[in-house]
Each structure stands twice: as structure tokens, then as C-alpha cells.
Design a protein around this motif. Structure first.
Motif, PDB file in Angstrom:
ATOM      1  N   ALA A 193       0.827  -1.209   0.000  1.00  0.00           N
ATOM      2  CA  ALA A 193       0.000   0.000   0.000  1.00  0.00           C
ATOM      3  C   ALA A 193       0.862   1.261   0.000  1.00  0.00           C
ATOM      4  CB  ALA A 193      -0.931  -0.004   1.209  1.00  0.00           C
ATOM      5  N   VAL A 194       1.936   1.241   0.775  1.00  0.00           N
ATOM      6  CA  VAL A 194       2.829   2.396   0.837  1.00  0.00           C
ATOM      7  C   VAL A 194       3.505   2.626  -0.516  1.00  0.00           C
ATOM      8  CG1 VAL A 194       4.989   3.253   1.835  1.00  0.00           C
ATOM      9  CG2 VAL A 194       3.233   2.258   3.320  1.00  0.00           C
ATOM     10  N   ASN A 195       4.052   1.559  -1.098  1.00  0.00           N
ATOM     11  CA  ASN A 195       4.760   1.702  -2.369  1.00  0.00           C
ATOM     12  C   ASN A 195       3.815   2.063  -3.509  1.00  0.00           C
ATOM     13  OD1 ASN A 195       7.785   1.049  -2.216  1.00  0.00           O
ATOM     14  ND2 ASN A 195       6.885  -0.544  -0.936  1.00  0.00           N
ATOM     15  N   ARG A 196       2.595   1.560  -3.471  1.00  0.00           N
ATOM     16  CA  ARG A 196       1.622   1.925  -4.497  1.00  0.00           C
ATOM     17  C   ARG A 196       1.266   3.408  -4.383  1.00  0.00           C
ATOM     18  NH1 ARG A 196       1.089   1.069  -9.227  1.00  0.00           N
ATOM     19  NH2 ARG A 196       0.922  -1.195  -9.002  1.00  0.00           N
ATOM     20  N   ALA A 197       1.191   3.909  -3.152  1.00  0.00           N
ATOM     21  CA  ALA A 197       0.926   5.335  -2.961  1.00  0.00           C
ATOM     22  C   ALA A 197       2.086   6.181  -3.479  1.00  0.00           C
ATOM     23  CB  ALA A 197       0.677   5.627  -1.483  1.00  0.00           C
ATOM     24  N   TYR A 198       3.320   5.682  -3.284  1.00  0.00           N
ATOM     25  CA  TYR A 198       4.495   6.406  -3.782  1.00  0.00           C
ATOM     26  C   TYR A 198       4.508   6.458  -5.309  1.00  0.00           C
ATOM     27  CZ  TYR A 198       6.792   6.078   0.831  1.00  0.00           C
ATOM     28  OH  TYR A 198       7.123   6.187   2.153  1.00  0.00           O
ATOM     29  N   ALA A 199       4.066   5.377  -5.946  1.00  0.00           N
ATOM     30  CA  ALA A 199       4.161   5.263  -7.403  1.00  0.00           C
ATOM     31  C   ALA A 199       2.836   4.731  -7.956  1.00  0.00           C
ATOM     32  CB  ALA A 199       5.318   4.351  -7.788  1.00  0.00           C
ATOM     33  N   PRO A 200       1.806   5.578  -8.049  1.00  0.00           N
ATOM     34  CA  PRO A 200       0.473   5.109  -8.432  1.00  0.00           C
ATOM     35  C   PRO A 200       0.376   4.548  -9.837  1.00  0.00           C
ATOM     36  CG  PRO A 200       0.545   7.507  -8.290  1.00  0.00           C
ATOM     37  CD  PRO A 200       1.816   7.011  -7.706  1.00  0.00           C
ATOM     38  N   THR A 201       1.332   4.869 -10.719  1.00  0.00           N
ATOM     39  CA  THR A 201       1.261   4.380 -12.091  1.00  0.00           C
ATOM     40  C   THR A 201       2.316   3.318 -12.400  1.00  0.00           C
ATOM     41  OG1 THR A 201       2.699   6.159 -12.911  1.00  0.00           O
ATOM     42  CG2 THR A 201       0.323   6.583 -12.891  1.00  0.00           C
ATOM     43  N   ALA A 202       3.051   2.865 -11.382  1.00  0.00           N
ATOM     44  CA  ALA A 202       4.110   1.873 -11.621  1.00  0.00           C
ATOM     45  C   ALA A 202       3.515   0.523 -11.980  1.00  0.00           C
ATOM     46  CB  ALA A 202       4.984   1.736 -10.379  1.00  0.00           C
ATOM     47  N   PRO A 203       4.167  -0.236 -12.870  1.00  0.00           N
ATOM     48  CA  PRO A 203       3.703  -1.597 -13.184  1.00  0.00           C
ATOM     49  C   PRO A 203       3.702  -2.472 -11.939  1.00  0.00           C
ATOM     50  CG  PRO A 203       5.357  -0.858 -14.770  1.00  0.00           C
ATOM     51  CD  PRO A 203       5.351   0.140 -13.664  1.00  0.00           C
ATOM     52  N   GLU A 204       2.830  -3.451 -11.924  1.00  0.00           N
ATOM     53  CA  GLU A 204       2.700  -4.307 -10.742  1.00  0.00           C
ATOM     54  C   GLU A 204       3.996  -5.039 -10.423  1.00  0.00           C
ATOM     55  OE1 GLU A 204       0.513  -5.263  -7.485  1.00  0.00           O
ATOM     56  OE2 GLU A 204      -0.047  -3.932  -9.144  1.00  0.00           O
ATOM     57  N   GLU A 205       4.757  -5.418 -11.462  1.00  0.00           N
ATOM     58  CA  GLU A 205       6.004  -6.138 -11.202  1.00  0.00           C
ATOM     59  C   GLU A 205       7.037  -5.249 -10.502  1.00  0.00           C
ATOM     60  OE1 GLU A 205       5.948  -5.153 -15.696  1.00  0.00           O
ATOM     61  OE2 GLU A 205       4.558  -5.855 -14.131  1.00  0.00           O
ATOM     62  N   VAL A 206       6.980  -3.955 -10.760  1.00  0.00           N
ATOM     63  CA  VAL A 206       7.878  -3.017 -10.068  1.00  0.00           C
ATOM     64  C   VAL A 206       7.502  -2.939  -8.593  1.00  0.00           C
ATOM     65  CG1 VAL A 206       8.596  -0.604  -9.897  1.00  0.00           C
ATOM     66  CG2 VAL A 206       8.383  -1.686 -12.145  1.00  0.00           C
ATOM     67  N   ILE A 207       6.209  -2.812  -8.325  1.00  0.00           N
ATOM     68  CA  ILE A 207       5.744  -2.789  -6.932  1.00  0.00           C
ATOM     69  C   ILE A 207       6.122  -4.090  -6.236  1.00  0.00           C
ATOM     70  CG2 ILE A 207       3.738  -2.614  -5.426  1.00  0.00           C
ATOM     71  CD1 ILE A 207       4.361  -0.011  -6.853  1.00  0.00           C
ATOM     72  N   ASP A 208       5.959  -5.227  -6.936  1.00  0.00           N
ATOM     73  CA  ASP A 208       6.330  -6.532  -6.364  1.00  0.00           C
ATOM     74  C   ASP A 208       7.802  -6.537  -5.936  1.00  0.00           C
ATOM     75  OD1 ASP A 208       3.790  -7.518  -6.789  1.00  0.00           O
ATOM     76  OD2 ASP A 208       4.312  -8.579  -8.643  1.00  0.00           O
ATOM     77  N   GLY A 209       8.662  -5.988  -6.789  1.00  0.00           N
ATOM     78  CA  GLY A 209      10.088  -5.956  -6.480  1.00  0.00           C
ATOM     79  C   GLY A 209      10.387  -5.113  -5.256  1.00  0.00           C
ATOM     80  N   TRP A 210       9.731  -3.977  -5.148  1.00  0.00           N
ATOM     81  CA  TRP A 210       9.936  -3.114  -3.984  1.00  0.00           C
ATOM     82  C   TRP A 210       9.463  -3.791  -2.707  1.00  0.00           C
ATOM     83  CZ3 TRP A 210       7.677   1.891  -6.621  1.00  0.00           C
ATOM     84  CH2 TRP A 210       8.643   2.382  -7.526  1.00  0.00           C
ATOM     85  N   VAL A 211       8.325  -4.465  -2.786  1.00  0.00           N
ATOM     86  CA  VAL A 211       7.797  -5.149  -1.605  1.00  0.00           C
ATOM     87  C   VAL A 211       8.735  -6.285  -1.204  1.00  0.00           C
ATOM     88  CG1 VAL A 211       5.905  -6.565  -0.710  1.00  0.00           C
ATOM     89  CG2 VAL A 211       5.398  -4.514  -2.059  1.00  0.00           C
ATOM     90  N   GLU A 212       9.224  -7.030  -2.175  1.00  0.00           N
ATOM     91  CA  GLU A 212      10.162  -8.122  -1.872  1.00  0.00           C
ATOM     92  C   GLU A 212      11.420  -7.586  -1.195  1.00  0.00           C
ATOM     93  OE1 GLU A 212      10.823 -10.065  -5.577  1.00  0.00           O
ATOM     94  OE2 GLU A 212       8.759 -10.816  -5.730  1.00  0.00           O
ATOM     95  N   GLY A 213      11.909  -6.436  -1.681  1.00  0.00           N
ATOM     96  CA  GLY A 213      13.083  -5.825  -1.057  1.00  0.00           C
ATOM     97  C   GLY A 213      12.822  -5.425   0.377  1.00  0.00           C
ATOM     98  N   ARG A 214      11.646  -4.886   0.626  1.00  0.00           N
ATOM     99  CA  ARG A 214      11.315  -4.471   1.987  1.00  0.00           C
ATOM    100  C   ARG A 214      11.172  -5.678   2.914  1.00  0.00           C
ATOM    101  NH1 ARG A 214       7.909   0.877   2.670  1.00  0.00           N
ATOM    102  NH2 ARG A 214       9.644   1.391   1.305  1.00  0.00           N
ATOM    103  N   MET A 215      10.570  -6.744   2.428  1.00  0.00           N
ATOM    104  CA  MET A 215      10.441  -7.947   3.250  1.00  0.00           C
ATOM    105  C   MET A 215      11.805  -8.609   3.487  1.00  0.00           C
ATOM    106  SD  MET A 215       7.292  -8.117   4.156  1.00  0.00           S
ATOM    107  CE  MET A 215       7.488  -6.315   4.260  1.00  0.00           C
ATOM    108  N   ALA A 216      12.706  -8.493   2.515  1.00  0.00           N
ATOM    109  CA  ALA A 216      14.058  -9.026   2.708  1.00  0.00           C
ATOM    110  C   ALA A 216      14.757  -8.276   3.833  1.00  0.00           C
ATOM    111  CB  ALA A 216      14.852  -8.916   1.409  1.00  0.00           C
ATOM    112  N   ARG A 217      14.564  -6.969   3.901  1.00  0.00           N
ATOM    113  CA  ARG A 217      15.136  -6.186   5.005  1.00  0.00           C
ATOM    114  C   ARG A 217      14.601  -6.677   6.340  1.00  0.00           C
ATOM    115  NH1 ARG A 217      13.124  -0.561   4.408  1.00  0.00           N
ATOM    116  NH2 ARG A 217      14.161  -0.307   6.405  1.00  0.00           N
ATOM    117  N   ALA A 218      13.311  -6.973   6.394  1.00  0.00           N
ATOM    118  CA  ALA A 218      12.675  -7.367   7.654  1.00  0.00           C
ATOM    119  C   ALA A 218      13.221  -8.683   8.185  1.00  0.00           C
ATOM    120  CB  ALA A 218      11.166  -7.452   7.467  1.00  0.00           C
ATOM    121  N   ARG A 219      13.873  -9.483   7.325  1.00  0.00           N
ATOM    122  CA  ARG A 219      14.421 -10.759   7.785  1.00  0.00           C
ATOM    123  C   ARG A 219      15.590 -10.568   8.754  1.00  0.00           C
ATOM    124  NH1 ARG A 219      12.666 -12.708   2.638  1.00  0.00           N
ATOM    125  NH2 ARG A 219      14.657 -12.327   1.585  1.00  0.00           N
ATOM    126  N   LEU A 220      16.054  -9.336   8.912  1.00  0.00           N
ATOM    127  CA  LEU A 220      17.036  -9.050   9.957  1.00  0.00           C
ATOM    128  C   LEU A 220      16.507  -9.482  11.319  1.00  0.00           C
ATOM    129  CD1 LEU A 220      18.256  -5.413   9.126  1.00  0.00           C
ATOM    130  CD2 LEU A 220      19.572  -7.515   8.898  1.00  0.00           C
TER     131      LEU A 220
END
Length: 234
Positions: A78-105
Motif C-alpha cells: 500500500a505504501v509503495n503503491r501510494a508512492y508510485a500510483p502508475t508503476a507496473p505491478e512487477e515493479v511494486i512486487d520488487g519493492w515489496v520483496e526488497g522491503r520484506m528481505a530487510r525485515a528478515r534481519l
């Protein structure tokens, strides 16, 4: 230089060029600097994410949203979609995956120490809908109940405070000086000036002193999570 050697800081082009000149290495460091700049994270945050992964302690004040390390995937989307309302879904997917990878700390039971002061606004700003907020706050509460994260809420009733100008993240390391990271709209800055870091450590301590104690903070977070869940099912 010590931070570069210990991989706490990423080499930047303005540093790589004079090193190549001093060591007569052609463009070796500059080329490797450019290669290392490829990251799953936005350019303004990539170096901070790498430092975060090596930190032994992280203290963060979040004025408007739940910090990335304790977000759920739905909230991050939801946060990343708000940042980039016109971004392709695969771009949003990549950003979300990156954020979840950080959380694995936080999979490590003890390191890093994570201490978060959440402004009450971050809990009440409905991001992604009520169900998403219910799950997001339940996740934060779960981390706190497992003693994995120290969480405090800075309530509206605290009034004016020492960090009204924005968010901050303080990071400490075993083998390098501490850093502070500031972030704005699509910009970020990592600083290591000792005087500034000490000043902002005091800023964080004052915020924590003004915030609700952990027990009362947890009670508020869980109560709001229940409110979101109840109203979503109503």
C-alpha cells in the motif's frame, strides 16, 4: 575509509575517482563502484539499507508511517503503491520483496537491537484499508510481545517535540562509528559526523522520554488493531 573497509559505507564515485588516481588503478574503483550501485532498493536508500544490515543497534523515530523493518507485505504494498500510483505491478512486487528481505534481519533473536518510537499519526493513518492496518498493528504488537523489538508510541497529547521536522534512524556497529539516516520525499542522506550523531542520539532519547512506556504503547497498538478489525468486519 574505515567504514568503506568494513563495508558499512558504500563507495561513492566522488571517492572512487581520487582513490583510482592515488593508487594508479585506472578506473578500477570507479567501475566497481558503479557495479555495486545496482540494488533492489531505491538509489537514495540503498547505502542505508546496506548499513542497516550490518548494524548491531537501530533506533528509529517514525512520524507518519510504520517503519519498513516492521511492516507487513500488505502494508508495504500500500505504501509503495501510494508512492508510485502508475508503476507496473512487477515493479511494486520488487519493492515489496526488497522491503520484506530487510525485515528478515529480525529473524535473528537478538541482533540487531531495534528500538522504534512511532508517532500516533502513523498508527491512525489508514494505509491500505482497515484490514491491512489491523494486520500491520497486530504484527508490530507481536514483535513487541516476543521482546524482539522495543516499541513506544509518541501520543498526540505529548504536543510539540524535538523531532517535529522529520524521521530519523540511528545505527550502531561493532567495528565502525555510528551513522544517522534522514529521509524525505524520494531523497535520503547518511551522515557520520560525530557531533551530529550525538545531537540526534539526544533527540531520540528525548522522544523516548516523551513517549508512552512500552507497556502502555503496546496496549494502545493492540486496541487500535482491534478497532480496525472490528470496524472492517462491521
Amino acid at each position: 575509509m574505515g567504514q568503506l573497509e568494513s563495508a558499512v559505507r558504500r563507495m561513492q564515485p566522488e571517492i572512487a575517482r581520487p582513490i583510482d588516481l592515488a593508487l594508479d588503478t585506472g578506473d578500477f574503483f570507479l567501475r566497481n563502484c558503479k557495479a555495486a550501485s545496482k540494488s533492489r532498493y531505491p538509489e537514495h536508500f540503498a547505502e542505508a539499507a546496506e548499513a542497516e544490515a550490518r548494524a548491531t543497534a537501530i533506533r528509529e523515530y517514525a512520524p507518519v508511517l510504520i517503519p519498513g523493518l516492521v511492516q507487513t507485505a500488505a502494508y508495504a504494498r500500500a505504501v509503495n503503491r501510494a508512492y508510485a500510483p502508475t508503476a507496473p505491478e512487477e515493479v511494486i512486487d520488487g519493492w515489496v520483496e526488497g522491503r520484506m528481505a530487510r525485515a528478515r534481519l529480525l529473524d535473528d533473536p537478538t541482533k540487531p537491537l531495534l528500538w522504534v518510537v512511532l508517532d500516533e499519526a502513523s498508527l491512525r493513518r489508514e494505509t491500505g484499508g482497515r484490514a491491512v492496518m489491523a494486520a500491520a498493528l497486530t504484527h508490530v504488537a507481536s514483535l513487541a510481545r516476543r521482546s524482539r523489538v522495543i516499541v513506544q508510541v509518541l501520543p498526540f497529547s505529548a504536543g510539540a517535540h524535538t523531532a517535529m521536522e522529520g524521521a530519523l534512524k540511528l545505527m550502531e556497529f561493532d567495528d565502525a562509528p555510528p551513522l544517522v539516516y534522514f529521509e524525505g520525499v524520494r531523497v535520503g542522506r547518511l551522515e557520520d559526523d560525530p557531533a551530529l550523531v550525538n545531537q540526534l542520539r539526544l533527540t531520540f532519547e528525548l522522544l523516548a522520554a516523551s513517549a508512552l512506556p512500552p507497556e502502555k504503547s503496546l496496549a494502545l497498538i493492540e486496541a487500535l488493531a482491534q478497532d480496525y478489525a472490528h470496524e472492517d468486519n462491521a
